[in-house]
Design a protein around this motif. Structure first.
Motif, PDB file in Angstrom:
ATOM      1  N   GLN A   1       0.820  -1.205   0.000  1.00 49.81           N
ATOM      2  CA  GLN A   1       0.000   0.000   0.000  1.00 49.81           C
ATOM      3  C   GLN A   1       0.857   1.258   0.000  1.00 49.81           C
ATOM      4  O   GLN A   1       0.507   2.258  -0.638  1.00 49.81           O
ATOM      5  CB  GLN A   1      -0.933   0.001   1.217  1.00 49.81           C
ATOM      6  CG  GLN A   1      -1.960  -1.108   1.211  1.00 49.81           C
ATOM      7  CD  GLN A   1      -2.873  -1.039   2.423  1.00 49.81           C
ATOM      8  OE1 GLN A   1      -2.717  -0.186   3.278  1.00 49.81           O
ATOM      9  NE2 GLN A   1      -3.826  -1.960   2.491  1.00 49.81           N
ATOM     10  N   ARG A   2       1.965   1.216   0.689  1.00 46.05           N
ATOM     11  CA  ARG A   2       2.834   2.395   0.737  1.00 46.05           C
ATOM     12  C   ARG A   2       3.464   2.665  -0.624  1.00 46.05           C
ATOM     13  O   ARG A   2       3.584   3.819  -1.041  1.00 46.05           O
ATOM     14  CB  ARG A   2       3.925   2.181   1.788  1.00 46.05           C
ATOM     15  CG  ARG A   2       4.744   3.420   2.085  1.00 46.05           C
ATOM     16  CD  ARG A   2       3.905   4.490   2.746  1.00 46.05           C
ATOM     17  NE  ARG A   2       4.680   5.651   3.108  1.00 46.05           N
ATOM     18  CZ  ARG A   2       4.171   6.733   3.685  1.00 46.05           C
ATOM     19  NH1 ARG A   2       2.883   6.796   3.955  1.00 46.05           N
ATOM     20  NH2 ARG A   2       4.941   7.757   3.979  1.00 46.05           N
ATOM     21  N   ALA A   3       3.877   1.620  -1.322  1.00 44.43           N
ATOM     22  CA  ALA A   3       4.447   1.794  -2.656  1.00 44.43           C
ATOM     23  C   ALA A   3       3.413   2.369  -3.617  1.00 44.43           C
ATOM     24  O   ALA A   3       3.726   3.250  -4.436  1.00 44.43           O
ATOM     25  CB  ALA A   3       4.992   0.463  -3.176  1.00 44.43           C
ATOM     26  N   SER A   4       2.172   1.890  -3.529  1.00 44.05           N
ATOM     27  CA  SER A   4       1.105   2.453  -4.363  1.00 44.05           C
ATOM     28  C   SER A   4       0.837   3.903  -4.016  1.00 44.05           C
ATOM     29  O   SER A   4       0.596   4.746  -4.895  1.00 44.05           O
ATOM     30  CB  SER A   4      -0.171   1.622  -4.200  1.00 44.05           C
ATOM     31  OG  SER A   4       0.057   0.266  -4.552  1.00 44.05           O
ATOM     32  N   PHE A   5       0.880   4.221  -2.747  1.00 49.53           N
ATOM     33  CA  PHE A   5       0.668   5.595  -2.290  1.00 49.53           C
ATOM     34  C   PHE A   5       1.730   6.536  -2.866  1.00 49.53           C
ATOM     35  O   PHE A   5       1.422   7.643  -3.317  1.00 49.53           O
ATOM     36  CB  PHE A   5       0.683   5.620  -0.758  1.00 49.53           C
ATOM     37  CG  PHE A   5       0.690   6.991  -0.164  1.00 49.53           C
ATOM     38  CD1 PHE A   5      -0.428   7.805  -0.232  1.00 49.53           C
ATOM     39  CD2 PHE A   5       1.823   7.476   0.474  1.00 49.53           C
ATOM     40  CE1 PHE A   5      -0.419   9.074   0.323  1.00 49.53           C
ATOM     41  CE2 PHE A   5       1.839   8.736   1.034  1.00 49.53           C
ATOM     42  CZ  PHE A   5       0.709   9.533   0.957  1.00 49.53           C
TER      43      PHE A   5
END
Length: 968
Positions: free
Chosen positions: A463-467
């Motif tokens: 999720q952090r990479a997508s963010f």
């Protein structure tokens, strides 16, 4: 026979006078005083004849009077006869007279001492003194004599002389000046300068003096101050200051002098104290002085390419510590007022050092876009300063953008790089896209590289990479697309404080200022202290009223009253005799200390007490009250907030000069209080300190222990650990390879709380699995009956849920900095912590304690699971030592236990890691045998990890079938 002996000559003996066989002791000295020195041979004869102080003074004055060029008696000119004089001064005069001359206060003696220093302050004199010290140390090591012989005193005299002779900032410059003045042959001058460089900058003096200082410390029972020449950082600062002084007093156009400076600078950079050397050499530019910048650039250009990169990298580290902190907690990337000038001054300094140097300019681009994200642990303000420097060249700016964009879209980079490094690269990309030409940016948005970057980011399981991909997409779209065609995502994270901070990066456009801007103070303004002597109005009124009453009252009558004294005495409570004060036992009242220091009540008093290592009582009182004072002031006023990093720096680097009882525990409690006062800020600061600070193994271990215990206190487990912070160190849990007793006590005290808590958690996690396995083997689980009353009893004993403030900040403040910085320094080849099994085991157990304290409610638990699991699997090759293997298994067991309620997610997102862990632990279980305490603990933990992994595999076999087929 008479003719055989014929007399050749007849001589008459004169009457012999009586000689006085008792000659006064002063007679030889008087004869020496009358001796007229004609040359260096006479000086050597006089110095070897045990001269008196008066004769020594006259001889030294005579030697000093011949410090003239082309004088045959000049001992500053290298030669055979000057070397004899220097040898006699070093081996005969120094051991005999230096102790007397050094302690003397008489002006005549001080003048003799200074003259002796000037006579030996040459390359030959320093070399002779160092060689004499080396000979004494070798003889000392090979002999078996008592430590109280005269050799220790002679070694101490040589150390004291070296400190006096080399303490000046112009020492190195004077050596070069003498070579230029008295040695006309350039080849001979070059050889002498190389010898001086090998003595001063190659570490020869530092290593020998360190051995001698340790010998003196072991030979005396008193408190030993230590020699500054034996202290690596202090010696590096002295050497760097001498190089800077030499640079300021030379001509820029003189190639020979520039070559000499570059030679000593190149050797000094290899001492291992690059930051101290660089900070001392560039102290004037770092302080905002723009003079001599051309000379600095030229000398830096004379060094090798690798040395130029090292100096620039050291400058970046130094300036990052001086730049204002611009953290995400400020909700804006612009920082507070006053920070812009210092940032622009830093950009000006970097720009001046890299001007007309293509190698260093290219290095700045690599520093920004490297896969290891070298600047993550040095603050965002440094990114802004470097981007401002690079922005002057449009070609470099485009090259940085293309590199960062390509690296951000790499699938392997997204999957295997710590998220902390990805955030640093994303910060670099977002911080300079506004400076890029809109036409070029529009062209890049239509390229395959940009499209692949955004799509790979959005499709990532993290999720952090997508963010981060969404942030890049929206930032670029706002600059390129029109209002109706801009990229938008309906996610709460983009409107959060973190998202607003990243989105504000595109509005920053720093400029390169002037170096004089570094002189500005950017610290927040402190509140003015209250005026001294001010009396509150109410108290003043009370005093006025009482004075009026006293003035009016008068004696009216005296009346004798007889009371029952016996009845009154019965009601009076007798006081016990007070205990005797040890400080009042002395018979001499002048020796009693009346001005005893009081406990600090302000943070500034605490800082002053911690720094005052000369006053034992004040220092101990400050250390013992540090924890309570910090905790009281944390929620009252802004004292702690304004000085929190200064307090942490003092406590982390504090040394036990007086061998105080409970020193490690008091210091540890103070560090925990600092962490609890500002957990997010200080958690990140302490994590950086482990890898970047110039600290010993014991101090790094105390920082790790602080992070573990402080995290548990934030999670509501402080009462359970309170006894551990004051417990005395006992035997270590690592019996395989023990350190010497002196060091083992220090490290055992530092690591004991973490060891105790980890042992308790091991039993807590293993016990339910053991009970369940026993029930399955006995078959009792199928016939177990639970009555209603038993359930009520269980509910009564169940612990009430506690407030866990750690779960909100554990990811950003503790776990991600620790894991990300570890892997970043491992990729850079930094072996500070990685090479020590002791610190590696403590580091892994600290991570496990923090994760266990945060629990399953940790924010971004999937991200933490990915980061920590990748780190643990990468450390399998370093698990050769049983302590490291035990800590690694404990961390794996904690990771699986925290994710116990999310087994399906673990099977879906971490199938390969799960199977790799299971296979490796099976090998460990087969390889490690039982029978010993450490072997049994390793096998117990391995069995627990195997039980957890097999439990996940059995429940979710269908999800793991594809991954297992590819893995097998």
């Amino acid at each position: 026979m008479e003719t055989l002996l014929t007399p050749a000559r007849t001589t008459k003996l004169a009457t012999r006078q009586k000689e006085d066989l008792l000659v006064p002791a002063s007679s030889p000295s008087k004869r020496n005083c009358d001796t007229k020195l004609e040359g260096l041979d006479d000086a050597v004869t006089v110095l070897r004849s045990e001269p008196s102080l008066e004769v020594l003074k006259n001889t030294l004055y005579w030697l000093e009077s011949h410090f003239v060029k082309d004088d045959v008696s000049n001992i500053r000119v290298p030669g055979s006869k000057p070397s004899q004089v220097v040898f006699v001064l070093t081996n005969v005069i120094l051991p005999t007279y230096w102790t007397v001359l050094n302690d003397a206060r008489d002006p005549t003696h001080v003048k003799v001492r200074n003259t002796l220093i000037r006579c030996l302050n040459t390359v030959t004199g320093i070399s002779a003194t160092v060689n004499k010290l080396n000979i004494l140390l070798r003889d000392r090591q090979s002999s078996t004599r008592s430590k109280e012989d005269g050799e220790v005193g002679e070694i101490a005299a040589l150390l004291s002389f070296l400190q006096k002779m080399l303490k000046r900032t112009a020492s190195v410059h004077d050596l070069w000046h003498d070579l230029v003045s008295f040695v006309s042959d350039s080849s001979k001058r070059t050889l002498l300068w190389k010898e001086a460089v090998s003595l001063l900058a190659a570490g020869k003096i530092l290593s020998l003096v360190a051995q001698a200082d340790d010998l003196i410390k072991d030979s005396t029972s008193a408190v030993h101050e230590g020699c500054w020449l034996a202290n690596g950082p202090k010696y590096a600062i002295w050497l760097g200051s001498n190089i800077e002084y030499m640079m300021k007093h030379v001509e820029v156009a003189n190639m020979e002098i520039r070559k000499a400076i570059s030679q000593i600078l190149s050797k000094a950079l290899l001492l291992g104290y690059t930051d101290y050397i660089t900070e001392a050499v560039l102290s004037s530019p770092l302080a905002g002085d723009s003079r001599n910048l051309d000379l600095y650039r030229r000398i830096l250009g004379d060094c090798t390419l690798n040395e130029q990169r090292n100096v620039l990298h050291s400058v970046l580290r130094i300036t990052s510590r001086r730049l204002p902190t611009i953290e995400k907690i400020q909700f804006s990337a612009h920082g507070f007022d006053g920070s812009l000038e210092v940032l622009q001054g830093t950009a000006a300094l970097i720009s001046e050092l890299t001007a007309d140097n293509q190698v260093l300019s290219e290095y700045l681009c690599e520093w920004l876009t490297s896969s290891s994200a070298a600047g993550v642990d040095q603050g965002f303000a440094l990114y802004r300063a470097i981007i401002a420097v690079i922005a002057r060249s449009k070609e470099q700016l485009k090259r940085v953008f293309e590199r960062a964009l390509s690296l951000l879209g790499d699938k392997l980079y997204i999957q295997h790089t710590p998220i902390l490094q990805q955030e640093g690269l994303n910060t670099c990309l977002a911080g300079h896209i506004k400076r890029i030409d809109v036409a070029y940016l529009t062209q890049q948005t239509r390229s395959s590289v940009y499209i692949n970057t955004i799509s790979n980011r959005l499709s990532s399981s993290s999720q952090r990479a997508s963010f981060l991909g969404m942030l890049v997409g929206t930032a670029v779209s706002e600059l390129v697309d029109t209002e109706g065609k801009r990229m938008k995502f309906s996610m709460e994270e983009l409107d959060s404080a973190d998202g607003k901070w990243y989105r504000s990066l595109t509005t920053i456009e720093d400029k390169v200022g002037a170096i004089e801007d570094l002189q500005r103070d950017v610290l927040p303004a402190k509140k003015p202290p209250a005026a001294k002597g001010r009396i509150p109005r109410k108290a003043n009124q009370d005093n006025t009223m009482s004075s009026k009453v006293d003035a009016v009252s008068r004696v009216i009558a005296i009346e004798e009253v007889q009371d029952d004294i016996e009845s009154e005495d019965e009601d009076i409570v007798m006081y016990e005799k007070p205990d005797s004060d040890a400080e009042d036992e002395d018979e001499d009242p002048t020796l009693v200390q009346r001005d005893r220091p009081s406990a600090p009540v302000y943070i500034r008093d605490l800082i002053a007490g911690l720094r005052d290592t000369e006053n034992f009582e004040r220092h101990k009182l400050a250390l013992s009250h540090a924890s309570d004072l910090i905790r009281r002031k944390a929620s009252f006023g802004s004292e702690v907030l304004e000085h929190i990093e200064e307090l942490a720096t003092l406590l982390v680097g504090l040394g036990d000069k007086y061998n105080m009882d409970g020193f490690q525990q008091m210091r540890l409690r103070g560090m925990i209080a600092v962490l609890v006062a500002q957990p997010l800020q200080m958690g990140q600061w302490l994590s950086r300190t482990i890898f970047n600070g110039d600290y010993s193994m014991g101090q790094r271990a105390s920082v790790l222990t602080t992070l573990g215990l402080g995290a548990r206190e934030l999670a509501g487990l402080g009462k359970e650990d309170s006894s551990l912070t004051g417990a005395n160190g006992s035997s270590s849990n690592f019996p395989s390879k023990l350190l010497p007793d002196k060091l083992h006590k220090i490290y055992a005290i530092e690591a004991k709380p973490v060891e105790e808590i980890s042992s308790q958690l091991e039993k807590t996690m293993i016990k339910p699995m053991a009970v369940e396995a026993a029930e399955q083997l006995s078959g009792l689980s199928a016939v177990k009956v639970r009555t209603f009353s038993s359930r009520m009893e269980v509910e009564k004993k169940r612990e009430k849920p506690r407030a866990n403030s750690l779960a909100k900040i554990a990811t950003e403040g503790f776990l991600l900095p620790l894991t990300g910085l570890w892997r970043m320094h491992a990729q850079a080849g930094d072996r500070t912590v990685h090479s020590s099994p002791f610190l590696l085991a403590l580091y892994l157990k600290t991570l496990a304690l923090i994760l266990h304290a945060a629990g399953s409610t940790t924010l971004s638990l999937p991200l933490v699971t990915t980061e920590l699991w990748d780190l643990l699997l990468s450390l399998r090759s370093q698990a050769a030592d049983l302590p490291v293997m035990e800590a690694l298994l404990f961390a794996l067991l904690t990771l699986l236990d925290v994710n116990g309620n999310s087994q399906r997610r673990v099977a879906e997102e971490h199938a390969e890691e799960l199977l790799e862990t299971q296979k490796w632990v099976e090998l460990v279980f087969e390889k490690v045998g039982g029978g010993s305490e450490e072997g049994d603990r390793v096998r117990m933990l391995a069995a627990g990890v195997l039980t957890r992994t097999r439990e996940v595999v059995e429940k979710h076999q269908r999800l793991l079938l594809g991954a297992m087929a590819g893995y097998m």
